[in-house]
Design a protein around this motif. Sequence first.
Motif, PDB file in Angstrom:
ATOM      1  N   GLY A 162      -0.947   4.650   0.788  1.00  0.00           N
ATOM      2  CA  GLY A 162       0.116   3.653   0.889  1.00  0.00           C
ATOM      3  C   GLY A 162      -0.382   2.217   1.007  1.00  0.00           C
ATOM      4  N   LEU A 163      -1.643   1.999   0.629  1.00  0.00           N
ATOM      5  CA  LEU A 163      -2.179   0.627   0.708  1.00  0.00           C
ATOM      6  C   LEU A 163      -1.788  -0.165  -0.534  1.00  0.00           C
ATOM      7  N   ASP A 164      -1.522  -1.400  -0.333  1.00  0.00           N
ATOM      8  CA  ASP A 164      -1.177  -2.288  -1.434  1.00  0.00           C
ATOM      9  C   ASP A 164      -2.417  -2.502  -2.321  1.00  0.00           C
ATOM     10  N   ARG A 165      -2.264  -2.256  -3.617  1.00  0.00           N
ATOM     11  CA  ARG A 165      -3.424  -2.330  -4.524  1.00  0.00           C
ATOM     12  C   ARG A 165      -4.063  -3.704  -4.574  1.00  0.00           C
ATOM     13  N   GLU A 166      -3.232  -4.697  -4.604  1.00  0.00           N
ATOM     14  CA  GLU A 166      -3.764  -6.055  -4.706  1.00  0.00           C
ATOM     15  C   GLU A 166      -4.589  -6.390  -3.459  1.00  0.00           C
ATOM     16  N   THR A 224       0.910  -4.371  10.678  1.00  0.00           N
ATOM     17  CA  THR A 224       1.745  -5.105   9.713  1.00  0.00           C
ATOM     18  C   THR A 224       1.496  -4.647   8.280  1.00  0.00           C
ATOM     19  N   GLN A 225       0.463  -3.802   8.073  1.00  0.00           N
ATOM     20  CA  GLN A 225       0.041  -3.336   6.740  1.00  0.00           C
ATOM     21  C   GLN A 225      -0.419  -4.522   5.869  1.00  0.00           C
ATOM     22  N   GLY A 226      -0.798  -5.604   6.479  1.00  0.00           N
ATOM     23  CA  GLY A 226      -1.220  -6.754   5.694  1.00  0.00           C
ATOM     24  C   GLY A 226      -2.614  -7.224   6.074  1.00  0.00           C
ATOM     25  N   GLY A 227      -3.057  -8.202   5.321  1.00  0.00           N
ATOM     26  CA  GLY A 227      -4.317  -8.874   5.625  1.00  0.00           C
ATOM     27  C   GLY A 227      -4.083 -10.344   5.401  1.00  0.00           C
ATOM     28  N   ALA A 228      -5.127 -11.062   5.106  1.00  0.00           N
ATOM     29  CA  ALA A 228      -4.956 -12.495   4.836  1.00  0.00           C
ATOM     30  C   ALA A 228      -4.105 -12.680   3.592  1.00  0.00           C
TER      31      ALA A 228
END
Length: 248
Positions: free
Chosen positions: A104-108, A243-247
């Motif tokens: 479920g990780l965002d590819r970009e 948050t399932q995010g990064g920078a």
Amino acid sequence: MSELLSPDQLEAALRAMGARLYHDQHPFHKLLHSGRLDRGQVQAWALNRFEYQRCIPLKDAAILARMEDPALRRIWRQRIIDHDGSHDGEGGIARWLHLTDALGLDREMVTSGRALLPGTRFAVHAYIEFVRDRSLLEAIASSLTELFAPTIISHRMAGMLAHYDFISKEALAYFDYRLTEAPRDSAFALDYVKQHADTVEKQQQVLAALHFKCGVLWSQLDALHFAYVEPGVRWPDAFDPATQGGAV
Ligand SMILES: O=C(O)c1cc(C(=O)O)c2c(n1)C(=O)C(=O)c1cc(C(=O)O)[nH]c1-2
């Protein structure tokens, strides 16, 4: 070590080093393989390890560029094909992205590297620099951690399938391929090293190259462990499971 070893003694010394220092001994792997990580921690592992996957063909291209012998290049180039495939969507890198997709990780976010831990990046890039800067013998010897990969991969696949309901056999297809590729690659590299490390100095260099590479693998897990298992201070731009995010 000050006396010349026979080729078989050299192999035994390399294997003994692997038994002590290979990344199967790292606490993060023990947690990963025994189902003691949560989904966010497994995501962080897959996301960070993508940097290793992405850079393996760059590392092998650097080695290839230093090989004068076409016969040697013909053998080594297979490693690049294994990771890049021959067509879009094939090969190890694409298969690793199936794993990060399945998690479920965002590819970009994965492919851009923007949510990587700095320690991951430094360790992986040190490997590329090592093979560029050192002798061809040392560069080839540094791949010898692959001697120990099939055991950890079998263990990992069985453990992850048994313990994580969010992991399927299809998601782990990357590792199925490695089970045949790694023994082929490491058998060749070991033969090369046993034949060419014919002085005490070269044997010391070969052992030091494996030592260095064990450190490259170990450091990647240190970075993960101290960011996601024993969270002290995590790099603010790193992947955040909450948050399932990064920078951005
Ligand atoms: O899953 C693992 O534990 C593991 C370990 C290693 C290794 O020992 O370096 C490699 C791989 N996987 C791998 O998939 C891979 O393609 C690979 C290439 C190399 C190399 O040094 O050229 N090591 C490894």
